[in-house]
Design a protein around this motif. Structure first.
Motif, PDB file in Angstrom:
ATOM      1  N   THR A 136       0.818  -1.222   0.000  1.00 40.39           N
ATOM      2  CA  THR A 136       0.000   0.000   0.000  1.00 40.39           C
ATOM      3  C   THR A 136       0.852   1.272   0.000  1.00 40.39           C
ATOM      4  OG1 THR A 136      -0.126  -0.128   2.411  1.00 40.39           O
ATOM      5  CG2 THR A 136      -1.990  -1.033   1.176  1.00 40.39           C
ATOM      6  N   ASP A 364       3.745  16.561   5.902  1.00 42.74           N
ATOM      7  CA  ASP A 364       3.519  16.015   4.560  1.00 42.74           C
ATOM      8  C   ASP A 364       2.258  16.558   3.894  1.00 42.74           C
ATOM      9  OD1 ASP A 364       5.601  14.124   5.248  1.00 42.74           O
ATOM     10  OD2 ASP A 364       4.059  12.996   6.322  1.00 42.74           O
ATOM     11  N   THR A 401      -3.960  14.595  -3.548  1.00 41.73           N
ATOM     12  CA  THR A 401      -4.302  13.217  -3.871  1.00 41.73           C
ATOM     13  C   THR A 401      -5.412  12.729  -2.951  1.00 41.73           C
ATOM     14  OG1 THR A 401      -3.438  10.942  -3.983  1.00 41.73           O
ATOM     15  CG2 THR A 401      -2.463  12.358  -2.331  1.00 41.73           C
ATOM     16  N   THR A 403      -5.545   9.824  -1.608  1.00 37.01           N
ATOM     17  CA  THR A 403      -5.021   8.994  -0.527  1.00 37.01           C
ATOM     18  C   THR A 403      -3.526   9.185  -0.348  1.00 37.01           C
ATOM     19  OG1 THR A 403      -4.662   6.731   0.289  1.00 37.01           O
ATOM     20  CG2 THR A 403      -4.999   6.978  -2.101  1.00 37.01           C
ATOM     21  N   GLY A 404      -3.153   9.674   0.821  1.00 34.06           N
ATOM     22  CA  GLY A 404      -1.740   9.912   1.121  1.00 34.06           C
ATOM     23  C   GLY A 404      -1.015   8.658   1.545  1.00 34.06           C
ATOM     24  N   VAL A 408      -5.770   2.759  -2.266  1.00 34.75           N
ATOM     25  CA  VAL A 408      -7.030   2.870  -3.003  1.00 34.75           C
ATOM     26  C   VAL A 408      -8.010   1.777  -2.585  1.00 34.75           C
ATOM     27  CG1 VAL A 408      -8.090   2.820  -5.294  1.00 34.75           C
ATOM     28  CG2 VAL A 408      -5.866   3.939  -4.964  1.00 34.75           C
ATOM     29  N   GLN A 416     -10.315   7.596  -8.851  1.00 29.35           N
ATOM     30  CA  GLN A 416      -9.097   7.404  -9.658  1.00 29.35           C
ATOM     31  C   GLN A 416      -9.158   8.153 -11.001  1.00 29.35           C
ATOM     32  OE1 GLN A 416      -6.120   5.469  -8.458  1.00 29.35           O
ATOM     33  NE2 GLN A 416      -7.349   6.397  -6.858  1.00 29.35           N
ATOM     34  N   HIS A 420      -6.386  10.900 -11.821  1.00 25.39           N
ATOM     35  CA  HIS A 420      -5.295  10.545 -12.733  1.00 25.39           C
ATOM     36  C   HIS A 420      -5.549  10.887 -14.199  1.00 25.39           C
ATOM     37  CE1 HIS A 420      -3.155   8.718  -9.453  1.00 25.39           C
ATOM     38  NE2 HIS A 420      -4.168   7.916  -9.171  1.00 25.39           N
ATOM     39  N   MET A 427      -1.960   3.145 -16.414  1.00 21.91           N
ATOM     40  CA  MET A 427      -2.034   2.154 -15.333  1.00 21.91           C
ATOM     41  C   MET A 427      -2.785   0.909 -15.802  1.00 21.91           C
ATOM     42  SD  MET A 427      -2.817   4.639 -12.061  1.00 21.91           S
ATOM     43  CE  MET A 427      -1.968   6.219 -11.927  1.00 21.91           C
ATOM     44  N   LEU A 445      -7.872  -1.115  -6.593  1.00 19.99           N
ATOM     45  CA  LEU A 445      -7.041  -0.059  -7.171  1.00 19.99           C
ATOM     46  C   LEU A 445      -7.671   0.531  -8.428  1.00 19.99           C
ATOM     47  CD1 LEU A 445      -3.286   0.035  -6.652  1.00 19.99           C
ATOM     48  CD2 LEU A 445      -4.025   0.659  -8.913  1.00 19.99           C
TER      49      LEU A 445
ATOM     50  N   ALA B 172       1.084  16.310  -4.207  1.00 23.63           N
ATOM     51  CA  ALA B 172       1.157  15.973  -2.788  1.00 23.63           C
ATOM     52  C   ALA B 172       2.519  15.364  -2.459  1.00 23.63           C
ATOM     53  CB  ALA B 172       0.046  14.995  -2.427  1.00 23.63           C
ATOM     54  N   ALA B 173       3.005  15.615  -1.231  1.00 25.06           N
ATOM     55  CA  ALA B 173       4.324  15.126  -0.824  1.00 25.06           C
ATOM     56  C   ALA B 173       4.366  13.605  -0.785  1.00 25.06           C
ATOM     57  CB  ALA B 173       4.692  15.689   0.543  1.00 25.06           C
ATOM     58  N   LYS B 174       3.214  12.974  -0.618  1.00 21.83           N
ATOM     59  CA  LYS B 174       3.175  11.515  -0.666  1.00 21.83           C
ATOM     60  C   LYS B 174       1.805  11.091  -1.162  1.00 21.83           C
ATOM     61  CE  LYS B 174       1.594  10.724   3.988  1.00 21.83           C
ATOM     62  NZ  LYS B 174       1.833  10.229   5.330  1.00 21.83           N
ATOM     63  N   SER B 175       1.731   9.898  -1.722  1.00 18.93           N
ATOM     64  CA  SER B 175       0.463   9.419  -2.246  1.00 18.93           C
ATOM     65  C   SER B 175       0.493   7.909  -2.333  1.00 18.93           C
ATOM     66  CB  SER B 175       0.202  10.008  -3.636  1.00 18.93           C
ATOM     67  OG  SER B 175      -0.968   9.452  -4.191  1.00 18.93           O
ATOM     68  N   SER B 176      -0.664   7.283  -2.074  1.00 15.70           N
ATOM     69  CA  SER B 176      -0.811   5.847  -2.314  1.00 15.70           C
ATOM     70  C   SER B 176      -1.898   5.621  -3.345  1.00 15.70           C
ATOM     71  CB  SER B 176      -1.135   5.120  -1.007  1.00 15.70           C
ATOM     72  OG  SER B 176      -0.031   5.140  -0.136  1.00 15.70           O
ATOM     73  N   SER B 177      -2.078   6.562  -4.251  1.00 10.41           N
ATOM     74  CA  SER B 177      -3.170   6.504  -5.224  1.00 10.41           C
ATOM     75  C   SER B 177      -2.669   6.007  -6.576  1.00 10.41           C
ATOM     76  CB  SER B 177      -3.762   7.908  -5.384  1.00 10.41           C
ATOM     77  OG  SER B 177      -4.839   7.893  -6.275  1.00 10.41           O
ATOM     78  N   GLY B 178      -3.130   4.839  -6.996  1.00 14.67           N
ATOM     79  CA  GLY B 178      -2.750   4.299  -8.307  1.00 14.67           C
ATOM     80  C   GLY B 178      -1.296   3.864  -8.334  1.00 14.67           C
ATOM     81  N   TYR B 179      -0.851   3.415  -9.510  1.00 18.83           N
ATOM     82  CA  TYR B 179       0.546   3.008  -9.634  1.00 18.83           C
ATOM     83  C   TYR B 179       1.451   4.233  -9.636  1.00 18.83           C
ATOM     84  CZ  TYR B 179      -1.478  -1.463 -11.134  1.00 18.83           C
ATOM     85  OH  TYR B 179      -2.196  -2.622 -11.202  1.00 18.83           O
ATOM     86  N   ASN B 180       2.663   4.036  -9.129  1.00 11.88           N
ATOM     87  CA  ASN B 180       3.650   5.108  -9.020  1.00 11.88           C
ATOM     88  C   ASN B 180       4.310   5.332 -10.388  1.00 11.88           C
ATOM     89  OD1 ASN B 180       5.797   6.774  -8.420  1.00 11.88           O
ATOM     90  ND2 ASN B 180       6.835   5.306  -7.083  1.00 11.88           N
TER      91      ASN B 180
END
Lengths: 448, 448
Positions: A136, A364, A401, A403-404, A408, A416, A420, A427, A445, B172-180
């Motif tokens: 995650t 952050d 975003t 989700t930090g 997802v 999403q 995006h 993706m 996701l 955003a300084a960090k994200s867990s949204s979608g693929y990197n």
């Protein structure tokens, strides 16, 4: 499955299926068809070959502490429980590296590292499995200093949809060789492969740690102070904002009398001289931004006491609502947009008539609103979803975003496309290329 | 092409084609069929549409400072020169972010940031374009503190092979949204798309900087000292090893008398108190590891003088060989393997009878051997390739990578299968999915 694993590695007992039907979130549970307990990469290869042969979904499962339904097997199939893959395989103090299996939890790892004078710095609060944290791209209170999982995973062993095994990267501290697959697989939520071994970066335990608490008149003052401290390069290892409402709840439930104001909880770590100089400068910055009360402590147990309000914030908030489910929002915005985003959150709670409260990783730009939702209560869920939607739309409108750090899973899929745009097509192209049958954690996701 | 761009944006003049036929490395030049000078994302979209329509290769070009033939259009086609996309579009001091076009160079950016008290920390030495640095995941002397490009690019605007435009991430300084996707595109060497806008993280200029030089008896002593300084969490912003041979060459050519021993060049940055405490601890660590001579200076011009040997090392070495081409090896290994890898390098130079010398980013385990190769001399090239091959094979055998920061380009393709194994199939799958015609910088990275 029983042909490729031992009998005790496969379960269809109702209690085991139930236990793997949900995570810690408000999402509707769904049982898998079977739960398997691999003990090695080879076991996972065999499981994946069976999945490929019979076109059955595979859902990886760590400790089930996910917050967006990541481990709910919405299309049934095989849940791959990594709890027996819980060995720390190698500690390399001179390389600042450790190799673990995915079922090792964060606290287990830190206990094993302490004798070496090392620790693994990513701290999401929960004692999550490191496989789940990598899946995650988890982060937490220390991210302001040490980064998220993507910054702390050196290399992954991954079993792909076709049963082949890859190593995503070498052990070198940096590389420009080939595509950065580690970056792609971290945060992929089990939709591109199953992690079976993880090399993590570790760091030296700080010589000296100081905890501090700073009370402000307004959220904006607190955010400005936090931004200035981080920008000046002070040795801030944690900086957390707790809203006045949380403090009020804590005071009422715990009999304390903390000032009911936005409060920063801080931690500084490093060599003694450097920390002392950082704390002094932080105190001055806080005063410049209108800090009304500053407390700093060195002793470990005093630090724990000082941080108690923050650590127990979500738990204390939910204590008011016995039997309710917890929806935690998770937007993250550029730092300068944080006061606006928090003000927007307060307006939304007010206008939707929802009881919620806020804590933030203000270094952050990430903050969570805790919302209490009665399970099965359609009205509660609708109102909570309306708050979440309002938060996400605001965050996206200012470059943030949805989700930090929670990921997802099921709950953030609906945002999403908005977040995006065209990148979602890329993706989807990657997902289709690497998992053409859609067997890897389906429905999560990007998979609507 | 002349239908979608202005006439002055398209060139087929021989001198322009020649100028875009090579980078700074020893690789054989090849002219493109045309060079185009886009001024916006829209221009690049139009270029890509032409490329798609006529199935013509597209090769992005920054300032041509690549070291592995990245910009050589080995299959001809269109070279996309980004030198007119050189605007700094937005500086956001409160968000520690800046938005640039890909043609902006590192030094231009830092000059623009200075009035804000900010700087962009990735320093590969050359005044490269930021687009090129992102494309190769460049790093350099400051990586030990600030990371590589992948750690400092927040988001990219990319024109894909089909002419569509994506934003790889939010701000955003960090994200867990979608693929990197940012992680995937940084370091992709123009093989997945053309970057047209780049959001970069920036950091505050340190309040206080100290430079230091530490002379050791052996390379192992120097590496142990460096590892201990980094592990203790000292505020080391650069730590570079220069071999005795380089120092000897420098003394002879420049008339200096530096001790001909392995020497660490260090820089410390942060708040005054923290830096002073770090320098003092570093001096003690160096002494513990057998440092024979320690010099530390604060003044900016004295720091420049102190670091001169290091900054001019490769240049000074090549001065001995007028008319020769420069091959720079680039392996990176886990820290504990560095002394062995350097000893192996010295053995290889000896056994192949090649004149070469070594500098190292010892905080990261990355080192370069400079090799002098007469252009067109088959024997020189064979011997240099034998040294490089021996270095790479050793590095891979101890968990390292064939390239820490220069990238794969043409020169490191031959090591990709050995380094990545099955993971190379995943890279090829991604490349085929996103560039099915193979038009994007063909022949580079994974494309043999």
């Amino acid at each position: 499955m029983k042909r490729v694993l031992r009998a005790d590695q496969v379960s269809q007992s109702p209690s085991v299926l139930d236990q793997h039907s949900h995570d810690e979130s408000y999402h509707t549970p769904r049982r898998p068809d079977a739960v398997v307990f691999p003990e090695s990469t080879e076991d996972v290869v065999h499981i994946m070959q069976v999945s490929a042969q019979f076109r059955v979904p595979v859902v990886p499962f760590g400790v089930g502490s996910a917050l967006e339904g990541h481990v709910v097997p919405v299309k049934g199939g095989i849940t791959v429980d990594t709890s027996r893959m819980n060995r720390i395989l190698e500690v390399r103090p001179d390389d600042f590296l450790v190799k673990v299996e995915p079922g090792v939890t964060r606290i287990e790892l830190n206990e094993a590292l302490r004798p070496y004078g090392l620790f693994f710095p990513v701290d999401p609060g929960a004692n999550a499995s490191l496989g789940g944290m990598a899946a995650t791209n988890a982060s937490g209170t220390t991210t302001v200093r040490y980064g998220a999982m993507k910054d702390n995973v050196r290399s992954l062993t991954v079993v792909l949809a076709d049963g082949s095994v890859i190593q995503t990267a070498s052990l070198a501290a940096k590389s420009s060789s080939g595509y950065n697959l580690t970056g792609l697989f971290v945060g992929s939520e089990g939709t591109l492969g199953v992690f079976t071994e993880i090399w993590l970066k570790v760091v030296g335990l700080p010589e000296h740690i100081v905890g501090a608490r700073a009370v402000f008149e307004t959220v904006s003052d607190a955010v400005r102070a936090s931004t200035a401290m981080v920008g000046t390069g002070l040795l801030v290892s944690r900086v957390e904002l707790v809203s006045a409402l949380y403090i009020d709840v804590f005071n009422r439930l715990e009999g304390t009398d903390f000032p009911v104001h936005p409060t920063l909880f801080l931690e500084f770590g490093g060599t003694r001289g450097a920390v002392e100089s950082s704390v002094e400068m932080a105190r001055e910055i806080a005063a410049d931004e209108g800090c009304q009360r500053w407390t700093a402590v060195e002793d470990a147990s005093e630090r724990t006491r000082l941080w108690k309000v923050r650590h127990e914030a979500a738990h204390t908030f939910m204590k008011q609502f016995p039997g309710y489910g917890h929806m935690a929002t998770d937007v993250c915005v550029p730092l300068s947009k944080l006061p606006g985003a928090i003000a927007n959150a307060e307006r939304l709670l007010e206008s939707e008539g929802v009881r919620g409260s806020m804590i933030g990783h203000v270094g952050d730009g990430n903050f969570h609103v805790s919302l209490a939702v009665r399970p099965g209560d359609k009205g509660d869920l609708e109102r909570a979803n309306a708050v979440n939607k309002g938060l996400v739309e605001y965050a996206l409108s200012v470059g943030g975003t949805c989700t930090g750090e929670h990921g997802v899973g099921l709950g953030k899929r609906k945002y999403q496309a908005l977040e995006h745009g065209n990148a979602l097509n890329v993706m989807r192209t990657i997902k289709s290329a690497l998992d053409p049958d859609g067997r890897l954690n389906p429905g999560k996701l990007i998979d609507a």
